[in-house]
Scaffold this active site. Structure first.
Site, PDB file in Angstrom:
ATOM      1  CE1 TYR A  53      -3.125  -3.165   1.147  1.00  0.00           C
ATOM      2  CE2 TYR A  53      -4.199  -1.519  -0.230  1.00  0.00           C
ATOM      3  CZ  TYR A  53      -4.165  -2.790   0.309  1.00  0.00           C
ATOM      4  OH  TYR A  53      -5.160  -3.684   0.008  1.00  0.00           O
ATOM      5  NE  ARG A  56      -2.929  -0.080  -5.103  1.00  0.00           N
ATOM      6  CZ  ARG A  56      -4.122  -0.444  -4.645  1.00  0.00           C
ATOM      7  NH1 ARG A  56      -4.222  -1.277  -3.605  1.00  0.00           N
ATOM      8  NH2 ARG A  56      -5.219   0.014  -5.219  1.00  0.00           N
ATOM      9  CG  HIS A 106     -13.521  -1.216  -2.490  1.00  0.00           C
ATOM     10  ND1 HIS A 106     -13.255  -1.718  -3.742  1.00  0.00           N
ATOM     11  CD2 HIS A 106     -14.667  -1.827  -2.089  1.00  0.00           C
ATOM     12  CE1 HIS A 106     -14.188  -2.592  -4.079  1.00  0.00           C
ATOM     13  NE2 HIS A 106     -15.067  -2.666  -3.095  1.00  0.00           N
ATOM     14  CG  LEU A 199      -9.784  -0.467 -22.986  1.00  0.00           C
ATOM     15  CD1 LEU A 199      -9.625   0.868 -23.723  1.00  0.00           C
ATOM     16  CD2 LEU A 199      -8.462  -0.876 -22.349  1.00  0.00           C
TER      17      LEU A 199
HETATM   18  N1  APR Z   1     -10.377   3.349 -19.856  1.00  0.00           N
HETATM   19  C1  APR Z   1     -11.513   2.685 -19.547  1.00  0.00           C
HETATM   20  N2  APR Z   1     -11.526   1.438 -18.998  1.00  0.00           N
HETATM   21  C2  APR Z   1     -10.333   0.864 -18.764  1.00  0.00           C
HETATM   22  C3  APR Z   1      -9.113   1.494 -19.072  1.00  0.00           C
HETATM   23  C4  APR Z   1      -9.168   2.795 -19.637  1.00  0.00           C
HETATM   24  N3  APR Z   1      -8.066   3.479 -19.961  1.00  0.00           N
HETATM   25  N4  APR Z   1      -8.100   0.648 -18.733  1.00  0.00           N
HETATM   26  C5  APR Z   1      -8.677  -0.461 -18.220  1.00  0.00           C
HETATM   27  N5  APR Z   1     -10.019  -0.340 -18.255  1.00  0.00           N
HETATM   28  C6  APR Z   1     -11.017  -1.296 -17.791  1.00  0.00           C
HETATM   29  C7  APR Z   1     -10.646  -2.737 -18.015  1.00  0.00           C
HETATM   30  O1  APR Z   1     -11.111  -3.184 -19.281  1.00  0.00           O
HETATM   31  C8  APR Z   1     -11.403  -3.443 -16.871  1.00  0.00           C
HETATM   32  O2  APR Z   1     -12.701  -3.817 -17.285  1.00  0.00           O
HETATM   33  O3  APR Z   1     -11.132  -1.122 -16.401  1.00  0.00           O
HETATM   34  C9  APR Z   1     -11.514  -2.366 -15.791  1.00  0.00           C
HETATM   35  C10 APR Z   1     -10.614  -2.605 -14.602  1.00  0.00           C
HETATM   36  O4  APR Z   1     -11.021  -3.785 -13.989  1.00  0.00           O
HETATM   37  P1  APR Z   1     -10.250  -4.285 -12.673  1.00  0.00           P
HETATM   38  O5  APR Z   1      -8.794  -4.250 -12.916  1.00  0.00           O
HETATM   39  O6  APR Z   1     -10.902  -5.573 -12.256  1.00  0.00           O
HETATM   40  O7  APR Z   1     -10.563  -3.173 -11.576  1.00  0.00           O
HETATM   41  P2  APR Z   1     -11.904  -2.945 -10.766  1.00  0.00           P
HETATM   42  O8  APR Z   1     -13.083  -3.377 -11.562  1.00  0.00           O
HETATM   43  O9  APR Z   1     -11.877  -1.546 -10.283  1.00  0.00           O
HETATM   44  O10 APR Z   1     -11.716  -3.936  -9.518  1.00  0.00           O
HETATM   45  C11 APR Z   1     -12.712  -3.900  -8.516  1.00  0.00           C
HETATM   46  O11 APR Z   1     -11.417  -5.405  -7.159  1.00  0.00           O
HETATM   47  O12 APR Z   1      -9.351  -6.071  -6.461  1.00  0.00           O
HETATM   48  C12 APR Z   1     -10.467  -5.386  -6.092  1.00  0.00           C
HETATM   49  O13 APR Z   1     -10.554  -3.681  -4.484  1.00  0.00           O
HETATM   50  C13 APR Z   1     -10.151  -3.948  -5.785  1.00  0.00           C
HETATM   51  O14 APR Z   1     -11.553  -2.014  -6.152  1.00  0.00           O
HETATM   52  C14 APR Z   1     -11.000  -3.164  -6.783  1.00  0.00           C
HETATM   53  C15 APR Z   1     -12.081  -4.152  -7.173  1.00  0.00           C
END
Ligand code: APR
Length: 246
Positions: A53, A56, A106, A199
């Site tokens: 952390y 980050r 979160h 995305l």
């Molecule tokens: N623009 C738009 N979307 C994007 C971009 C971008 N530049 N880059 C990545 N993405 C999308 C990806 O396609 C994916 O669907 O963002 C999403 C990110 O997904 P994750 O990495 O799973 O993140 P998230 O959905 O926020 O995870 C949820 O999981 O691990 C836990 O606590 C953590 O808050 C997090 C939660």
């Protein structure tokens, strides 16, 4: 013009250099969730968790919001109704972009929490197990973030918002983590129009009325422009009832 609720995930901060979790180079390809994002992992090796952390937290402190964060701030300022941002992110970039009333379900990298007395205070950049609680003095400090297996924050308030949402938008989330991944269904049941801005289509894209794919820094400002143009048109029509609504 209605209540807007916006859920954001790591994808909205990807272009600010914060990385995501489940993309090809995501954090969960570099670290084990069990080791760094669970209460058991923290009990076993608090130093490893603090290191995870701290990296980050320092990256978030240096990161700047991008056009997507700024577009949501503009929507909050110019939309003729309430716009609430519920974020899964812990990076603080919505506030840096000027958004307010953000619900951090979160938690936040900027927060420290004492496991002994539940005291919360602003986290120093570098946290460690020796960091004593300013309230009770115990050296049982953890990042004030929600780990897997723990209950997210603000859930009752979020449920109320979803039940009265007219528009629900999801930005930059893979839809793989609950309860956030179920918000769209709750909003739909309440009659909201739902849109996913991501995305790529997420695992739950089929739950949305609309899906707009692309970089958040492009699709989110475009969506906000459309929303505000529609609101202006609606207001103009209301202002001039004689004018035929096209
Ligand atoms: N623009 C738009 N979307 C994007 C971009 C971008 N530049 N880059 C990545 N993405 C999308 C990806 O396609 C994916 O669907 O963002 C999403 C990110 O997904 P994750 O990495 O799973 O993140 P998230 O959905 O926020 O995870 C949820 O999981 O691990 C836990 O606590 C953590 O808050 C997090 C939660």
């Amino acid at each position: 013009m209605g209540n807007i609720v916006i859920l954001t995930g790591a994808g909205i901060s990807a272009e600010s250099g914060m990385g995501t979790f489940r993309d090809a180079d995501g954090l969960w390809t570099q670290y084990s969730i069990e080791d760094v994002a669970t209460p058991g992992g923290f009990a076993r090796n608090p130093g490893l968790v603090h290191d995870f952390y701290n990296i980050r937290r320092i990256r978030a402190a240096e990161a700047q919001p991008n056009a997507a964060h700024r577009a949501l701030t503009r929507l909050q300022a110019e939309w003729p109704g309430p716009v609430t941002i519920v974020t899964q992110n812990v990076d603080g970039l919505h506030e840096k972009a000027g958004s307010d009333g953000v619900l951090h379900m979160h938690g936040e990298l900027a927060g420290a929490l004492c496991q002994g007395c539940d005291h919360r205070w602003p986290a120093p950049p570098d946290m460690s197990v020796t960091l004593a609680c300013p309230s009770c003095g115990a050296a049982r400090t953890r990042p004030d973030v929600v780990w897997f297996g723990e209950i997210p924050y603000h859930m009752a308030e979020i449920a109320g918002l979803l039940d009265s949402a007219d528009i629900f938008a999801s930005v930059g989330t893979s839809g793989q983590v609950y309860p956030a991944a179920a918000f769209v269904q709750q909003a739909r049941e309440a009659g909201a129009h739902t849109i996913e801005l991501n995305l790529d289509p997420s695992d739950i894209a089929h739950d949305f009325d609309e899906v707009s794919t692309g970089l958040a820094s492009q699709v989110v400002p475009a969506w906000v422009d459309d929303m505000l143009a529609g609101a202006a048109g609606g207001q103009a029509a209301q202002a001039d009832p004689e004018r035929p609504v096209t």
